[in-house]
Design a protein around this motif. Structure first.
Motif, PDB file in Angstrom:
ATOM      1  N   ALA A 454      45.839  85.838   4.345  1.00 24.59           N
ATOM      2  CA  ALA A 454      45.226  86.359   5.572  1.00 24.59           C
ATOM      3  C   ALA A 454      45.093  85.254   6.617  1.00 24.59           C
ATOM      4  CB  ALA A 454      43.859  86.961   5.250  1.00 24.59           C
ATOM      5  N   LEU A 455      44.710  84.063   6.161  1.00 21.80           N
ATOM      6  CA  LEU A 455      44.551  82.939   7.080  1.00 21.80           C
ATOM      7  C   LEU A 455      45.890  82.563   7.702  1.00 21.80           C
ATOM      8  CD1 LEU A 455      42.851  80.690   8.343  1.00 21.80           C
ATOM      9  CD2 LEU A 455      43.225  79.335   6.279  1.00 21.80           C
ATOM     10  N   LEU A 456      46.940  82.500   6.892  1.00 22.02           N
ATOM     11  CA  LEU A 456      48.265  82.154   7.400  1.00 22.02           C
ATOM     12  C   LEU A 456      48.761  83.196   8.398  1.00 22.02           C
ATOM     13  CD1 LEU A 456      50.013  80.817   4.169  1.00 22.02           C
ATOM     14  CD2 LEU A 456      49.436  79.499   6.206  1.00 22.02           C
ATOM     15  N   ALA A 457      48.508  84.462   8.102  1.00 19.27           N
ATOM     16  CA  ALA A 457      48.921  85.525   9.020  1.00 19.27           C
ATOM     17  C   ALA A 457      48.199  85.405  10.359  1.00 19.27           C
ATOM     18  CB  ALA A 457      48.649  86.887   8.391  1.00 19.27           C
ATOM     19  N   GLN A 458      46.919  85.099  10.306  1.00 16.67           N
ATOM     20  CA  GLN A 458      46.120  84.965  11.519  1.00 16.67           C
ATOM     21  C   GLN A 458      46.598  83.780  12.362  1.00 16.67           C
ATOM     22  OE1 GLN A 458      41.985  84.056  10.844  1.00 16.67           O
ATOM     23  NE2 GLN A 458      41.334  84.779  12.857  1.00 16.67           N
ATOM     24  N   VAL A 459      46.836  82.647  11.700  1.00 22.35           N
ATOM     25  CA  VAL A 459      47.320  81.463  12.412  1.00 22.35           C
ATOM     26  C   VAL A 459      48.684  81.742  13.033  1.00 22.35           C
ATOM     27  CG1 VAL A 459      48.119  79.082  12.145  1.00 22.35           C
ATOM     28  CG2 VAL A 459      46.004  79.815  11.032  1.00 22.35           C
ATOM     29  N   GLY A 460      49.550  82.418  12.283  1.00 18.58           N
ATOM     30  CA  GLY A 460      50.877  82.750  12.802  1.00 18.58           C
ATOM     31  C   GLY A 460      50.802  83.590  14.058  1.00 18.58           C
ATOM     32  N   LYS A 461      49.911  84.562  14.070  1.00 20.78           N
ATOM     33  CA  LYS A 461      49.754  85.420  15.250  1.00 20.78           C
ATOM     34  C   LYS A 461      49.227  84.618  16.437  1.00 20.78           C
ATOM     35  CE  LYS A 461      47.597  89.724  16.816  1.00 20.78           C
ATOM     36  NZ  LYS A 461      47.159  89.145  18.101  1.00 20.78           N
ATOM     37  N   GLU A 462      48.274  83.722  16.184  1.00 28.28           N
ATOM     38  CA  GLU A 462      47.722  82.900  17.259  1.00 28.28           C
ATOM     39  C   GLU A 462      48.796  81.996  17.862  1.00 28.28           C
ATOM     40  OE1 GLU A 462      44.511  80.833  15.440  1.00 28.28           O
ATOM     41  OE2 GLU A 462      43.192  82.591  15.366  1.00 28.28           O
ATOM     42  N   ILE A 463      49.665  81.455  17.012  1.00 27.59           N
ATOM     43  CA  ILE A 463      50.747  80.587  17.486  1.00 27.59           C
ATOM     44  C   ILE A 463      51.684  81.366  18.401  1.00 27.59           C
ATOM     45  CG2 ILE A 463      52.826  79.331  16.760  1.00 27.59           C
ATOM     46  CD1 ILE A 463      50.315  77.771  16.244  1.00 27.59           C
ATOM     47  N   VAL A 464      52.078  82.555  17.964  1.00 27.72           N
ATOM     48  CA  VAL A 464      52.990  83.381  18.756  1.00 27.72           C
ATOM     49  C   VAL A 464      52.357  83.736  20.099  1.00 27.72           C
ATOM     50  CG1 VAL A 464      54.141  85.622  18.886  1.00 27.72           C
ATOM     51  CG2 VAL A 464      54.216  84.299  16.764  1.00 27.72           C
ATOM     52  N   ASP A 465      51.099  84.162  20.074  1.00 22.82           N
ATOM     53  CA  ASP A 465      50.413  84.554  21.311  1.00 22.82           C
ATOM     54  C   ASP A 465      50.291  83.379  22.276  1.00 22.82           C
ATOM     55  OD1 ASP A 465      50.141  87.075  20.291  1.00 22.82           O
ATOM     56  OD2 ASP A 465      48.049  86.832  19.671  1.00 22.82           O
ATOM     57  N   LEU A 466      49.941  82.199  21.717  1.00 23.68           N
ATOM     58  CA  LEU A 466      49.765  81.009  22.545  1.00 23.68           C
ATOM     59  C   LEU A 466      51.083  80.611  23.201  1.00 23.68           C
ATOM     60  CD1 LEU A 466      47.459  79.046  23.260  1.00 23.68           C
ATOM     61  CD2 LEU A 466      48.117  77.659  21.290  1.00 23.68           C
ATOM     62  N   ASN A 467      52.153  80.673  22.448  1.00 22.50           N
ATOM     63  CA  ASN A 467      53.467  80.305  22.975  1.00 22.50           C
ATOM     64  C   ASN A 467      53.944  81.305  24.021  1.00 22.50           C
ATOM     65  OD1 ASN A 467      55.978  78.629  22.796  1.00 22.50           O
ATOM     66  ND2 ASN A 467      56.853  80.578  22.159  1.00 22.50           N
ATOM     67  N   ASN A 468      53.733  82.585  23.734  1.00 27.64           N
ATOM     68  CA  ASN A 468      54.245  83.623  24.628  1.00 27.64           C
ATOM     69  C   ASN A 468      53.635  83.549  26.022  1.00 27.64           C
ATOM     70  OD1 ASN A 468      55.932  84.607  22.703  1.00 27.64           O
ATOM     71  ND2 ASN A 468      54.644  86.339  22.116  1.00 27.64           N
ATOM     72  N   ARG A 469      52.390  83.144  26.103  1.00 30.07           N
ATOM     73  CA  ARG A 469      51.731  83.054  27.413  1.00 30.07           C
ATOM     74  C   ARG A 469      52.497  82.109  28.338  1.00 30.07           C
ATOM     75  NH1 ARG A 469      46.069  80.936  26.285  1.00 30.07           N
ATOM     76  NH2 ARG A 469      45.832  81.137  28.554  1.00 30.07           N
ATOM     77  N   GLY A 470      52.825  80.936  27.833  1.00 27.67           N
ATOM     78  CA  GLY A 470      53.545  79.964  28.648  1.00 27.67           C
ATOM     79  C   GLY A 470      54.964  80.388  28.938  1.00 27.67           C
ATOM     80  N   VAL A 471      55.649  80.935  27.933  1.00 28.06           N
ATOM     81  CA  VAL A 471      57.037  81.356  28.110  1.00 28.06           C
ATOM     82  C   VAL A 471      57.134  82.491  29.122  1.00 28.06           C
ATOM     83  CG1 VAL A 471      59.008  82.418  26.950  1.00 28.06           C
ATOM     84  CG2 VAL A 471      57.740  80.581  25.816  1.00 28.06           C
ATOM     85  N   LEU A 472      56.226  83.460  29.044  1.00 25.16           N
ATOM     86  CA  LEU A 472      56.244  84.583  29.975  1.00 25.16           C
ATOM     87  C   LEU A 472      55.964  84.125  31.405  1.00 25.16           C
ATOM     88  CD1 LEU A 472      54.425  87.308  27.825  1.00 25.16           C
ATOM     89  CD2 LEU A 472      56.849  87.246  28.484  1.00 25.16           C
ATOM     90  N   ALA A 473      55.075  83.141  31.541  1.00 27.50           N
ATOM     91  CA  ALA A 473      54.796  82.604  32.881  1.00 27.50           C
ATOM     92  C   ALA A 473      56.048  81.965  33.467  1.00 27.50           C
ATOM     93  CB  ALA A 473      53.664  81.588  32.806  1.00 27.50           C
ATOM     94  N   ALA A 474      56.783  81.242  32.633  1.00 29.92           N
ATOM     95  CA  ALA A 474      58.014  80.599  33.104  1.00 29.92           C
ATOM     96  C   ALA A 474      59.041  81.643  33.521  1.00 29.92           C
ATOM     97  CB  ALA A 474      58.579  79.701  32.012  1.00 29.92           C
ATOM     98  N   ARG A 475      59.174  82.705  32.729  1.00 33.79           N
ATOM     99  CA  ARG A 475      60.157  83.749  33.042  1.00 33.79           C
ATOM    100  C   ARG A 475      59.811  84.490  34.335  1.00 33.79           C
ATOM    101  NH1 ARG A 475      60.957  86.319  26.940  1.00 33.79           N
ATOM    102  NH2 ARG A 475      62.225  84.586  26.119  1.00 33.79           N
ATOM    103  N   SER A 476      58.536  84.550  34.651  1.00 33.79           N
ATOM    104  CA  SER A 476      58.121  85.230  35.882  1.00 33.79           C
ATOM    105  C   SER A 476      58.265  84.344  37.104  1.00 33.79           C
ATOM    106  CB  SER A 476      56.665  85.688  35.757  1.00 33.79           C
ATOM    107  OG  SER A 476      55.792  84.567  35.749  1.00 33.79           O
ATOM    108  N   GLY A 477      58.670  83.088  36.897  1.00 33.64           N
ATOM    109  CA  GLY A 477      58.874  82.170  38.003  1.00 33.64           C
ATOM    110  C   GLY A 477      57.677  81.307  38.325  1.00 33.64           C
ATOM    111  N   ASP A 478      56.599  81.446  37.571  1.00 29.69           N
ATOM    112  CA  ASP A 478      55.396  80.650  37.806  1.00 29.69           C
ATOM    113  C   ASP A 478      55.485  79.359  36.990  1.00 29.69           C
ATOM    114  OD1 ASP A 478      52.921  79.619  38.315  1.00 29.69           O
ATOM    115  OD2 ASP A 478      51.793  81.161  37.221  1.00 29.69           O
ATOM    116  N   LEU A 479      56.266  78.395  37.491  1.00 34.69           N
ATOM    117  CA  LEU A 479      56.493  77.166  36.737  1.00 34.69           C
ATOM    118  C   LEU A 479      55.218  76.346  36.595  1.00 34.69           C
ATOM    119  CD1 LEU A 479      59.990  75.888  37.927  1.00 34.69           C
ATOM    120  CD2 LEU A 479      59.390  76.976  35.772  1.00 34.69           C
ATOM    121  N   ASP A 480      54.432  76.284  37.669  1.00 38.35           N
ATOM    122  CA  ASP A 480      53.184  75.521  37.596  1.00 38.35           C
ATOM    123  C   ASP A 480      52.245  76.122  36.551  1.00 38.35           C
ATOM    124  OD1 ASP A 480      53.199  73.409  39.832  1.00 38.35           O
ATOM    125  OD2 ASP A 480      53.908  75.211  40.860  1.00 38.35           O
ATOM    126  N   GLY A 481      52.146  77.447  36.559  1.00 39.41           N
ATOM    127  CA  GLY A 481      51.296  78.119  35.582  1.00 39.41           C
ATOM    128  C   GLY A 481      51.820  77.950  34.175  1.00 39.41           C
TER     129      GLY A 481
END
Length: 573
Positions: A454-481
């Motif tokens: 359960a702990l590994l699953a939770q950490v894995g989800k947090e990693i994906v969510d944390l990464n996606n925030r930055g990647v999605l900002a870059a794809r939207s053209g918000d490089l500074d964000g």
């Protein structure tokens, strides 16, 4: 350019260069060093340093660049020249342009040359004449001189520039065609261009059946996710060239990727039987055997690692902990206690060493059914760990040591402390199959398997969510964000993925909006941390290529890889 065919030609061509070379002579006996010095002097080499011990060698190579290193095979305290070369290569203390020759007796030569995995530039068999030394040396130096433009880029981790240099050298007429094709194919593999690398190695194999070309082909197939084909090529290579040791390591890695852990262990053990003194491989044997719950094999392998590396600069606290862990898995509590004692003796004054020893104490006491003693040891270990963290030095505690601490916490009922430690290790190593398997193992051993999953699953989800925030900002053209979010991710979880993403985002922003020294320094810092984790990872290499390109765009000097690197490898030298 045509390679001179005779030693006389080479001596004449290189007589002026030799006077500028700096040499290091390594031998236990002063008289032997004096004889070598006289021979080198006759050749024109006058800048000559001496070393009688490995410690003195390490001190000197950190201060000076040497063009020539001549080392006797038998060193002090039972150590040998192959060990020394392993140490120098792993710590990247000698450049690719340095000629390293081993001096050995005929009997020792036959023992080591067939499995010379670390590939010194040549061997000199005692007794030898000054003319023999001269001939071997000038040929080796001429080769180094020819490849100098390529070596410079490889030493700095500039693989795209190295490929261009390789192409320029291929355009010349030389006696090094196949060497250059080998470099080209290996660089293409490193750059993540496996289809092109495959074509190069297939071109070579149409003309010559050489093991390195088949190894390069197997690597290219693996990079294209053609694992079964890569496995077949590697196995055939081993069948035809059983002493080509790199093929065994590759085969083990591919089989591990395919989930064939038993077969991976068999490949590594076969290699270890042929070349028992390669401590890096022995550690791999121990790791895979432990995952396979073959603790006897793990104990033997880890024991050999500790024996081989003790007293060298490659000595590592993990080597003691690994061995103690295997002993405890076998129920050898007294043996594990002895390792804890050796830890304290060999790492006297080291907080990390005492932390590791306390963890072993706790696990031993738990195994002996003494919960009070176990809890006391673990509490002391946690105090040390918290102290290191408060001082900003918790990064000195390896992931394996941290998981041993978590195991000891779980074994003594301190689930909260264990979870805090495991969460950090899992986040920073979420793509490391072996590390995740060790986490699963400690939870299973302590009867907390469901909690661990359960702990590994939770950490894995947090990693994906944390990464996606930055990647999605870059794809939207918000490089500074995007940069802001990815910096936040790298600071919170400095795993390889986040470090690379943050570094690339920073240099992308700088390329578009102009150079910012403070931001560039932060981007380089993340890149250097990623390099320390996995120097040859394609994502790390891509990030370094971007850093170099952007720096040059603004006329900023590139920090040499040698100034920051710790471990890793590069294409064959």
């Amino acid at each position: 350019m045509r390679t001179p065919e005779t030693t006389a030609d080479l001596l004449h061509k290189m007589s002026k260069e030799l006077a500028l070379k700096r040499a290091l002579l390594i031998d236990r006996y002063p008289n032997a060093r004096s004889s070598l010095r006289i021979m080198l002097s006759a050749l024109g080499v006058t800048s000559v340093h001496n070393a009688g011990t490995s410690a003195e060698v390490l001190r000197q190579v950190r201060i000076h660049h040497f063009d020539i290193i001549l080392s006797d095979y038998q060193l002090e305290d039972g150590r040998d020249g192959q060990q020394l070369l392993e140490e120098l290569r792993q710590q990247r203390l000698v450049a690719l342009s340095t000629v390293f020759m081993l001096i050995t007796s005929e009997r020792a030569y036959h023992n080591v040359v067939s499995i010379a995995e670390l590939a010194p530039d040549d061997y000199l068999i005692k007794p030898f004449t000054a003319d023999e030394l001269h001939g071997r040396l000038v040929r080796a130096l001429y080769r180094k001189q020819f490849f100098a433009p390529l070596y410079e880029h490889l030493d700095n981790g500039a693989f795209s520039d190295a490929l261009k240099a390789c192409q320029r050298l291929l355009a010349q007429e030389s006696g090094f065609l196949f060497d250059l094709l080998r470099f080209k194919g290996e660089i293409l593999n490193v750059l993540g261009r496996p289809a092109e690398a495959q074509a190069v190695f297939e071109q070579v194999l149409q003309q010559r059946v050489v093991p390195w070309a088949r190894m390069g082909l197997a690597t290219a197939l693996r990079s294209q996710q053609r694992l079964a084909e890569g496995e077949i090529v590697a196995q055939a290579l081993i069948d035809d060239f059983p002493e080509f040791m790199a093929a065994y390591d590759f085969l083990a890695e591919v089989r591990e990727e395919m989930g064939k852990l038993r077969e991976a262990q068999e490949a590594l053990q076969s290699a270890a039987l042929i070349s028992p003194n390669n401590s890096a491989r022995q550690r791999m044997v121990g790791d895979v055997a432990a995952r396979n719950q073959d603790f006897k094999t793990a104990e033997r392998a880890y024991g050999k690692v500790l024996e081989r590396r003790r007293g060298s600069s490659l000595n590592n606290i993990d080597d003691y902990s690994n061995l103690a862990r295997a002993m405890l898995d076998l129920g050898h509590v007294e043996g594990a206690k002895r390792i804890a004692g050796e830890l304290r003796r060999d790492w006297r004054g080291s907080k990390q060493g005492e932390l590791a020893a306390l963890v072993v104490d706790g696990l031993c006491a738990n195994k002996e059914g003494d919960p009070t003693k176990a809890r006391l040891a673990v509490e002391k270990a946690l105090v040390l760990h918290d102290g290191l963290k408060a001082d900003g030095k918790d990064g000195l505690v390896s992931s394996k040591q941290a998981l041993d601490l978590a195991h000891a916490c779980l074994a003594t009922g301190n689930e909260a402390s264990a979870q805090e430690v495991v969460r950090k290790v899992a986040a920073e190593n979420h793509q490391d199959r072996a590390m995740i398997a060790q986490i699963e193992s400690i939870y299973a051993k302590t009867g907390n398997e469901v909690t661990g999953q359960a702990l590994l699953a939770q950490v894995g989800k947090e990693i994906v969510d944390l990464n996606n925030r930055g990647v999605l900002a870059a794809r939207s053209g918000d490089l500074d964000g995007s940069v802001k979010l990815l910096i936040e991710a790298a600071e919170r979880v400095p795993n390889l993925q986040f470090l690379v993403n943050a570094s690339k985002a920073i240099f992308t922003l700088l390329e578009l909006k102009g150079w910012n020294p403070a931001l560039a320094k932060r981007g380089l810092g993340y890149l250097q941390m990623a390099q320390e984790r996995d120097l040859r990872n394609p994502k790390v290499i891509a990030a370094r290529e971007m850093y170099q390109r952007v720096s040059r765009k603004y006329g900023i000097a590139v920090i040499p890889l040698s100034a920051t690197r710790k471990q890793g490898d590069k294409p064959h030298a």
